[in-house]
Structures are given as structure tokens and as C-alpha cells.
Design a protein around this motif. Structure first.
Motif, PDB file in Angstrom:
ATOM      1  N   LEU A  39      -8.938  -5.673   3.080  1.00 24.27           N
ATOM      2  CA  LEU A  39      -9.604  -4.773   2.277  1.00 24.27           C
ATOM      3  C   LEU A  39     -11.198  -5.627   2.031  1.00 24.27           C
ATOM      4  O   LEU A  39     -12.300  -4.999   2.009  1.00 24.27           O
ATOM      5  N   LEU A  41     -10.312   8.423   0.683  1.00 28.75           N
ATOM      6  CA  LEU A  41     -10.129   6.761   0.860  1.00 28.75           C
ATOM      7  C   LEU A  41      -8.741   6.378   1.364  1.00 28.75           C
ATOM      8  O   LEU A  41      -8.557   5.539   2.315  1.00 28.75           O
ATOM      9  N   THR A  52      -8.214  -0.392  -5.345  1.00 30.61           N
ATOM     10  CA  THR A  52      -7.823   0.458  -3.987  1.00 30.61           C
ATOM     11  C   THR A  52      -6.333   0.458  -3.849  1.00 30.61           C
ATOM     12  O   THR A  52      -5.722   1.260  -3.241  1.00 30.61           O
ATOM     13  N   ILE A 100     -16.303   1.393  -4.987  1.00 22.78           N
ATOM     14  CA  ILE A 100     -15.313   1.616  -3.729  1.00 22.78           C
ATOM     15  C   ILE A 100     -15.747   2.402  -2.695  1.00 22.78           C
ATOM     16  O   ILE A 100     -15.893   2.314  -1.567  1.00 22.78           O
ATOM     17  N   GLU A 122     -11.957  -4.501  -7.175  1.00 21.01           N
ATOM     18  CA  GLU A 122     -11.825  -3.187  -6.544  1.00 21.01           C
ATOM     19  C   GLU A 122     -10.678  -3.241  -5.196  1.00 21.01           C
ATOM     20  O   GLU A 122     -10.222  -2.144  -5.024  1.00 21.01           O
ATOM     21  N   ARG A 123     -10.389  -4.449  -4.972  1.00 22.99           N
ATOM     22  CA  ARG A 123      -9.046  -4.378  -3.897  1.00 22.99           C
ATOM     23  C   ARG A 123      -7.918  -3.778  -4.850  1.00 22.99           C
ATOM     24  O   ARG A 123      -7.051  -3.344  -4.228  1.00 22.99           O
ATOM     25  N   SER A 165       0.850  -1.296   0.041  1.00 22.34           N
ATOM     26  CA  SER A 165      -0.061  -0.131  -0.004  1.00 22.34           C
ATOM     27  C   SER A 165       0.942   1.264  -0.138  1.00 22.34           C
ATOM     28  O   SER A 165       0.215   2.284  -0.210  1.00 22.34           O
ATOM     29  N   ARG A 221     -10.678  10.169  -3.418  1.00 24.63           N
ATOM     30  CA  ARG A 221      -9.430   9.186  -3.404  1.00 24.63           C
ATOM     31  C   ARG A 221      -8.687   9.643  -2.117  1.00 24.63           C
ATOM     32  O   ARG A 221      -8.175   8.654  -1.187  1.00 24.63           O
ATOM     33  N   THR A 241     -16.745   1.959   1.087  1.00 28.37           N
ATOM     34  CA  THR A 241     -16.150   2.341   2.194  1.00 28.37           C
ATOM     35  C   THR A 241     -16.673   3.692   2.810  1.00 28.37           C
ATOM     36  O   THR A 241     -16.093   3.971   3.858  1.00 28.37           O
TER      37      THR A 241
END
Length: 377
Positions: free
Chosen positions: A287, A343, A301, A331, A297-298, A53, A340, A335
Motif C-alpha cells: 500500500l 477504496l 486503509t 487516501i 494512512e496505511r 485486510s 470507502r 488512490t
């Protein structure tokens, strides 16, 4: 500083990073060498990052036991010259003065640095030669000091891959010494006869799962013996600092990675072998379970967390920009965010800040520093 002196400093940092260390000791010992090659104000700020990440998992800065909350909020806001910006850049190294065209005074980051006495700031990513980013380094200089020059920047860029390898190894050793998960790494120390001198708490399960090993009869798996033998040969051939890596398939059908290196803390030749699972980062299942994200989607992300644009995400995933936008909409709905930036902030402050803060306490208590997001049990 002469070219030869810088090379000696780089070689010494390389040796330190190849030896088994806890993370704080690694930072402290490399700081001493770094100061001779790249003079800087006070002390560096070292960070660990989750390679999946690129979010921060810890920091180490003498005299700053607690990272100010407002600094974290700014880091994961819209601030330019943040760590992720430098990490994703082509060079992986940048100074605040460079990004501000020599006039950083209007930047909030510069103003915060000045409260600590630092005028200049140089940030460098710590990326292994295989491409994984495990950390970042920030160096500072006080007002009136000379600018970081090209030779100094080149030195930092040169030692960055070795530092990244050192970070990864130190985190593995920490997890082996104080396991956090059922599949945490295991650590063995072997003497020259390939007999076990010491073993971490979690290593038994790995030795039992590797083919042709028998823990009860003290018979090591061939994968461990072969790697240790190679490490002993390298030590005999005057290549004691080299870290060896191999992969092995377990009886249960999963792959593990083995790291082997000579220990230099005593006159007798000994080898440390670390065994870890070859699994993806823990952020992926987190996630999906926490927010009900699909695999696509993961992946979107993950790329957003790493600072990728819509175009970059579309290119990497081989989809259209429209498809990326549709994924982002889903997403955001799942969430509960609107952008962004929101997020990134939500993932960091929900899943990484607890790890970041816990690591601050672990450093104070001289416990191993942890990597990855905060665990969900």
C-alpha cells in the motif's frame, strides 16, 4: 445427531487440521466429516482471507472452478451479509435468513444462491484463538430443508478455530514446497534421530541464519532440534497431534517462527518443522509503495478494508474522528477513489483478484494455494 457423535466429529476435524496437509486436501477431508455433523446442500464454499485486510485470496467449491465476476463485484459492494460483515461480527457466524428476518427473497445474495440451488446460507469466520482470521466457510441448504439449528451452528463455531489453524499451516506448507519469495517458509522432515529426511528448496537460508547451525556439516540449529525433540516427546506421550510453536532470533537480527508436528503418514515417527519469518503482512509495504501512503494512512486503509467505521478507526488509532476523516481524504486523493466502497474495491481488484484468479488455476492444476495479495516484483 447425538452430542457424543458431534464431539467425535469435532475431534476428527481437529486431528485433520493438526496434520500437515495441502489446502485442497484439507478442505476435502474436513468436508466429509462436516457433512455428518451439519448436513448441507451439495458442497461447502471454502475461502481463504488475508488476515491483515480480510480480503479474499482463494475459494474452493466443487463444481465451481471459476467464481462469477459479478459475485465478486457484489461481495465488495454495499451488500449486506457479505463475508467481511460476518467476520467482523461479534459471533463470527450468521445465516442469511437471520439477517433478513426470515424473508431473504428480496436480497440479491439469496437470488444468486438460488441460481445454484441453495436457499439457506450459513457463513462462519475461521479465526484462530490468537485472533487471526485465515478464512471463511459457507454452507447451504436447498429449498424446503430444515433451518440450521442452534446445535449445528454451535458445532461450526466450535471447529472454526481448528480450521483456521489448518488453513494457516496448509498455506505455509504450500509456500515451503513451492517458494514464491526469497523469504518464503522452509520445511524440514526429520526422523527420530533428528536427521534430515527431506528439505524444501528454501530451508537452507533459514538454517544458515539461525544461531549454531551449520548446513554444510549437517548440524541443525538448536532451535530446530529442541522443537523437534518436544514433538517426538509429545508423540511418545500419546499427544501426537499437537502442533508446537516457538520463536528464534536469527543471526541477521530478525525473528522467525518455528512450527513442529508429528507426521502420521507412515508407521515410523517423523516430525515436520516449518520455519517462517515473523514479519507483518505483505499488504502494508504494498500500500505504501503503490500509492505513496504514510504509515498512518496505511493503518487507516487497513481498517477500512476490514470494514471498520470512522468511530472504530478513531478508537483503535487513538485519534479524533476528524483526524480519521482527514486521513481518508488524503487516501482517496492518492488512490483516485471517492468513497470507502471504492477504496475497498480498488484494493481488492488491483491487488487481490489476480491472486484469487491465479489460485483458481492452481487448484485445477493441483498446485499449492497462495495467500496474501498478488506479489509485486
Amino acid at each position: 445427531m447425538s452430542t457424543d457423535a458431534r464431539q467425535r466429529a469435532a475431534d476428527k476435524i481437529g486431528r485433520l487440521c493438526r496434520e500437515p496437509h495441502d489446502l485442497v486436501s484439507l478442505w476435502q477431508e474436513t468436508t466429509e466429516v462436516l457433512a455428518t455433523a451439519v448436513p448441507h446442500y451439495w458442497t461447502p464454499c471454502w475461502y481463504t482471507l488475508d488476515p491483515a485486510s480480510l480480503l479474499m485470496t482463494s475459494h474452493f467449491h466443487l463444481g465451481l472452478a471459476e467464481f462469477p465476476p459479478q459475485w465478486l463485484a457484489a461481495e465488495y459492494g454495499e451488500e449486506r451479509h457479505g463475508i467481511v460483515d460476518v467476520v467482523r461480527s461479534a459471533t463470527g457466524l450468521s445465516t442469511l435468513h437471520d439477517t433478513a428476518d426470515g424473508e431473504p427473497a428480496n436480497r440479491e445474495r439469496w437470488q444468486r444462491n438460488m441460481t445454484m440451488g441453495g436457499d439457506q446460507e450459513l457463513i462462519a469466520r475461521l479465526r484462530t484463538r490468537s485472533g487471526e482470521v485465515w478464512g471463511a466457510l459457507a454452507l447451504y441448504r436447498e429449498p424446503g430443508a430444515a433451518m440450521f439449528d442452534p446445535a449445528e451452528k454451535e458445532f461450526v463455531a466450535t471447529v472454526a478455530p481448528a480450521l483456521a489453524d489448518g488453513v494457516r499451516r496448509a498455506l505455509l506448507i504450500g509456500q515451503a514446497g513451492e517458494p514464491e519469495y526469497a523469504d518464503s517458509p522452509g520445511l524440514l522432515v526429520l526422523n527420530s534421530a533428528c536427521e534430515i529426511e527431506s528439505a524444501s528448496a528454501g530451508v537452507r537460508r533459514w538454517l544458515c541464519d539461525l544461531p549454531d547451525g551449520d548446513w554444510d556439516r549437517e548440524k541443525l540449529p538448536s532451535a530446530v532440534v529442541t522443537l523437534a525433540a518436544r514433538a517426538f516427546r509429545h508423540a511418545a506421550d500419546d499427544r501426537p497431534g499437537e502442533v508446537l510453536v516457538s520463536r528464534a532470533l536469527t543471526r541477521s537480527g530478525t525473528w522467525v517462527v518455528l512450527h513442529g508436528a508429528r507426521l502420521t503418514s507412515s508407521a515410523e515417527t517423523r516430525v515436520a518443522v516449518i520455519i517462517e519469518p515473523a514479519h507483518p503482512s505483505r499488504i502494508y509495504p504494498l500500500l505504501m509503495s503503490a500509492y505513496g501512503l504514510t504509515e498512518r494512512e496505511r493503518d487507516v486503509t487497513r481498517l477500512v478494508l476490514q470494514g471498520a467505521s470512522t468511530t472504530q478507526i478513531a478508537r483503535e488509532m487513538t485519534v479524533s474522528a476528524h483526524t480519521v476523516q482527514q486521513h481518508l481524504k488524503s487516501i482517496f486523493d492518492k488512490t483516485g477513489v471517492r468513497s470507502r466502497r471504492d477504496l475497498v474495491a480498488k484494493v481488492f481488484f488491483t491487488h487481490y483478484e489476480p491472486r484469487f484468479r491465479d489460485n483458481e488455476q492452481r487448484v485445477t492444476a493441483t498446485k499449492p494455494v497462495r495467500g496474501g495479495p498478488w506479489p509485486t516484483y
